[in-house]
Scaffold this active site. Structure first.
Site, mmCIF file in Angstrom:
data_model
loop_
_atom_site.group_PDB
_atom_site.id
_atom_site.type_symbol
_atom_site.label_atom_id
_atom_site.label_comp_id
_atom_site.label_asym_id
_atom_site.label_seq_id
_atom_site.Cartn_x
_atom_site.Cartn_y
_atom_site.Cartn_z
ATOM 1 N N CYS A 14 -17.426 -5.892 5.550
ATOM 2 C CA CYS A 14 -16.673 -4.954 5.433
ATOM 3 C C CYS A 14 -17.202 -3.622 5.176
ATOM 4 O O CYS A 14 -18.230 -3.601 4.372
ATOM 5 C CB CYS A 14 -15.764 -5.231 4.230
ATOM 6 S SG CYS A 14 -14.133 -4.430 3.984
ATOM 7 N N CYS A 88 -12.124 -3.505 9.490
ATOM 8 C CA CYS A 88 -12.300 -2.123 9.307
ATOM 9 C C CYS A 88 -13.197 -1.457 10.168
ATOM 10 O O CYS A 88 -13.872 -0.493 9.754
ATOM 11 C CB CYS A 88 -12.973 -2.140 7.720
ATOM 12 S SG CYS A 88 -14.031 -3.691 7.530
ATOM 13 N N CYS A 92 -20.799 -5.749 13.763
ATOM 14 C CA CYS A 92 -22.047 -6.745 13.462
ATOM 15 C C CYS A 92 -23.052 -6.567 14.739
ATOM 16 O O CYS A 92 -22.632 -6.653 15.862
ATOM 17 C CB CYS A 92 -21.768 -8.135 13.242
ATOM 18 S SG CYS A 92 -20.937 -8.415 11.820
#
Length: 137
Positions: A14, A88, A92
């Protein structure tokens, strides 16, 4: 003693690593015990965990007051079997063979505990489903 590589590992990501990802990591550790390795991180970690998230988790008997937001590293992703972003917009680094999930969750930042409770409960449900899938009892 089982090697850590025997256990599935999950990374919750996040942006600020201060609310949703901390609650998810706490739920997973609480519900799965030592069956799953748990990590959480953020691309732009906050200074502290959201006090409303701490309060909401305390209401269900889970203390996350000592947790601190951590920076997302490539190594953390590489070492995790499942990488879960929290709706959000965080991304990655992508490695082959990893599983990537995005849980669309409301952002509790700046909200009171009343707004955080439904997010907390939704995360619990998602985490229970994840455990059933990757490390059934």
């Amino acid at each position: 003693m089982a090697e850590s590589s025997d256990k599935p590992s999950v990374l919750f990501v996040c942006v600020h690593n201060a609310g949703r990802s901390q609650m998810a990591a706490a739920w997973l550790a609480h519900l799965a015990g030592d069956r799953i390795e748990v990590r959480s991180a953020g691309s732009n970690p906050g200074d502290a965990v959201n006090p409303a998230a701490v309060e909401a988790m305390a209401e269900v008997g889970i203390d996350i007051s000592a947790e601190t937001p951590k920076i997302l590293t490539t190594d953390a992703v590489r070492e995790s079997d499942v990488c879960i972003t929290m709706g959000c917009g965080d991304t990655c680094p992508v490695f082959p063979g990893k599983r990537y999930l995005d849980w669309k969750l409301d952002d509790p930042a700046g909200q009171g505990v009343d707004a955080v409770r439904p997010v907390r409960d939704e995360i619990k449900t998602l985490v229970q489903g994840l455990i059933a899938e990757i490390a059934p009892a």
